[in-house]
Design an enzyme around this catalytic site. Structure first.
Site, mmCIF file in Angstrom:
data_model
loop_
_atom_site.group_PDB
_atom_site.id
_atom_site.type_symbol
_atom_site.label_atom_id
_atom_site.label_comp_id
_atom_site.label_asym_id
_atom_site.label_seq_id
_atom_site.Cartn_x
_atom_site.Cartn_y
_atom_site.Cartn_z
ATOM 1 N NE ARG A 84 -2.511 0.593 3.478
ATOM 2 C CZ ARG A 84 -2.717 -0.121 4.589
ATOM 3 N NH1 ARG A 84 -3.566 -1.122 4.588
ATOM 4 N NH2 ARG A 84 -2.090 0.187 5.702
ATOM 5 C CE1 TYR A 137 -14.694 16.233 -12.827
ATOM 6 C CE2 TYR A 137 -14.284 15.497 -10.585
ATOM 7 C CZ TYR A 137 -14.583 15.206 -11.901
ATOM 8 O OH TYR A 137 -14.753 13.910 -12.289
ATOM 9 C CG ASP A 209 -8.535 19.748 -10.259
ATOM 10 O OD1 ASP A 209 -7.715 19.516 -11.169
ATOM 11 O OD2 ASP A 209 -9.579 19.094 -10.087
ATOM 12 C CE LYS A 234 -10.550 13.523 -16.622
ATOM 13 N NZ LYS A 234 -10.925 14.489 -15.609
HETATM 14 C C1 PLP Z 1 -11.623 14.258 -14.375
HETATM 15 C C2 PLP Z 1 -11.306 15.268 -13.375
HETATM 16 C C3 PLP Z 1 -11.155 14.936 -12.039
HETATM 17 C C4 PLP Z 1 -11.397 13.546 -11.529
HETATM 18 O O1 PLP Z 1 -10.545 12.593 -12.083
HETATM 19 P P1 PLP Z 1 -10.992 11.039 -12.108
HETATM 20 O O2 PLP Z 1 -9.706 10.332 -12.313
HETATM 21 O O3 PLP Z 1 -11.953 10.899 -13.227
HETATM 22 O O4 PLP Z 1 -11.604 10.747 -10.778
HETATM 23 C C5 PLP Z 1 -10.820 15.937 -11.163
HETATM 24 N N1 PLP Z 1 -10.643 17.200 -11.567
HETATM 25 C C6 PLP Z 1 -10.775 17.569 -12.857
HETATM 26 C C7 PLP Z 1 -10.553 18.989 -13.241
HETATM 27 C C8 PLP Z 1 -11.110 16.624 -13.796
HETATM 28 O O5 PLP Z 1 -11.283 16.993 -15.066
#
Ligand code: PLP
Length: 414
Positions: A84, A137, A209, A234
């Site tokens: 972990r 988000y 973020d 992403k």
């Molecule tokens: C997609 C996304 C997330 C979440 O990511 P996941 O891996 O899908 O949980 C968080 N913040 C932003 C800006 C995103 O586009």
């Protein structure tokens, strides 16, 4: 008796000082992406750190266990202890992301959302207060409004364009100012340095973020951010086939994040980590093309009679362009499109007619995506100025001329 098993990389992993990595610091980011955090000698010559699957890590003997415990207690990175807490697969990606974001160290979580939530909740307890951008988000908004509220933590949403005006919203119990720039649905660019300056004067942390820009096009720690989150799902992974999140911190915020992440049992599966590390190698090349293609499509869209406004911060004259130019090193392939008011059915027909733009939530892969917002964006502290429908586009690595042809045919339905 063996020393703790560590991943021997070009930069010493037992160095607990900030990740300055002098060898890499002299090189361009593209060179780091190709050469960084590879340890071929450790893995029989393989170019990439392999997928290392582990729950149990076996120790040579009691002394070995003691020594590793000592290393863990002294927060040395790269120590094999229990699955972990990571394996060489994990350590390599953590090291890469920490370096690229310009932070001290990085931890991984099983999704971007898990990373957002860990970063946000690490600093708060009952009775505390969070300031959160109104452009955040959606699932992060929900977590603050519904889940954290249940634990006695209040969240106030603020106008993403508030800048230094954030000061009047700071309360004595404000612990976190959460930023997302540009907002991944509505693309407001935030004045992060101004917000960070106010936050720090009042003893609050800035959690960002940073998914839209990736670590290549916005350097969060040069602008006063304390903790930067990536949905590696992403652009870092880049091929729409893995879920992963990262949390990168300053040295000062590290202990709180580390303790929080470990106690919650957050970790990431080795296959997804491997795919992210593999994707990272081509990040600079892909982003450059996403940027170029998106600007070409956005420029074309801005001239179409069906379009009210293109929300692309890198487009001259678009909202947030000046701040983007001041603070960002580039733009990715995701932007918003406000159409002139039309019937819901016309919008659906437009979306359904497209052949190259697929309908789906995620983005950052090599393919183009579309996501219409059937309801207006959720707003508590700011007003949404447009009447027409908002559509989010992700421009992939296809030929932009083909993408424009697809959109042009779709516009016949509007
Ligand atoms: C997609 C996304 C997330 C979440 O990511 P996941 O891996 O899908 O949980 C968080 N913040 C932003 C800006 C995103 O586009």
């Amino acid at each position: 008796m063996n020393a703790p098993l560590t991943l021997d990389m070009a930069n010493s992993l037992t160095d607990t000082e900030p990740r300055t990595q002098p060898a890499h610091a002299r090189q361009a980011v593209e060179t780091f992406l190709s050469h960084g955090t590879r340890g071929p000698r450790e893995f029989g010559g393989t170019v990439n750190p392999p997928v290392c699957r582990a729950s149990t890590i076996v120790f040579e003997n009691m002394q070995d266990m003691d020594e590793r415990q000592h290393a863990i207690d002294h927060d040395e990175p790269g120590v094999m202890w229990y699955g972990r807490k990571g394996t060489p697969t994990t350590f390599a990606l953590q090291e890469s992301i920490a370096y690229l974001e310009g932070g001290y160290r990085t931890l991984l979580a099983s999704s971007g959302l898990a990373a957002c939530i860990a970063a946000l909740s690490a600093f708060v307890k009952a009775g505390d207060h969070i300031l959160m951008s109104d452009s955040v988000y959606g699932p992060t908004r929900h977590y603050a409004k519904v889940i954290l509220a249940r634990y006695g933590i209040a969240t106030t949403f603020y106008d993403p364009q508030i800048g230094a005006g954030i000061e009047r919203l700071i309360q004595p119990n404000t612990r976190v100012i959460y930023v997302e720039s540009p907002g991944s649905q509505t693309f407001e660019v935030q004045d992060i340095p101004a917000i960070a300056e106010c936050a720090h004067r009042h003893g609050a942390r800035v959690v960002m973020d940073n998914t839209w820009a990736s670590p290549l096009y916005f350097k969060p720690f040069e602008h006063g951010v304390d903790v930067s989150v990536q949905a590696c799902t992403k652009y870092i992974t880049g091929h729409s086939d893995a879920l992963l999140g990262s949390v990168t911190t300053t040295k000062d915020a590290w202990q709180e994040i580390r303790n929080h992440v470990h106690v919650h049992g957050l970790n990431a599966g080795p296959d997804d980590v491997y795919l992210a590390q593999r994707g990272l190698r081509t990040l600079a090349v892909r982003l450059e093309r996403h940027q170029r293609n998106a600007l070409e499509v956005a420029g074309w869209l801005a001239a179409q009679p069906q379009v009210e406004q293109v929300l692309h911060p890198a487009l001259p004259g678009a909202p947030g362009h000046e701040l983007w130019k001041r603070d960002f090193k580039g733009a990715s392939g995701l932007f918003g499109l406000v159409l002139k008011p039309c019937t819901p059915q016309a919008l659906r027909n437009f979306v359904d007619s497209l052949e190259l733009f697929h309908l789906g939530f995620s983005w950052g892969g090599f393919e183009s995506m579309i996501m219409p917002q059937e309801a207006m964006p959720e707003r508590e502290a700011s007003s949404w100025p447009y009447a027409g429908p908002l559509v989010r586009l992700h421009i992939g690595l296809e030929s932009p001329a083909d993408l424009i042809t697809d959109l042009k045919a779709g516009f016949a339905y509007l």
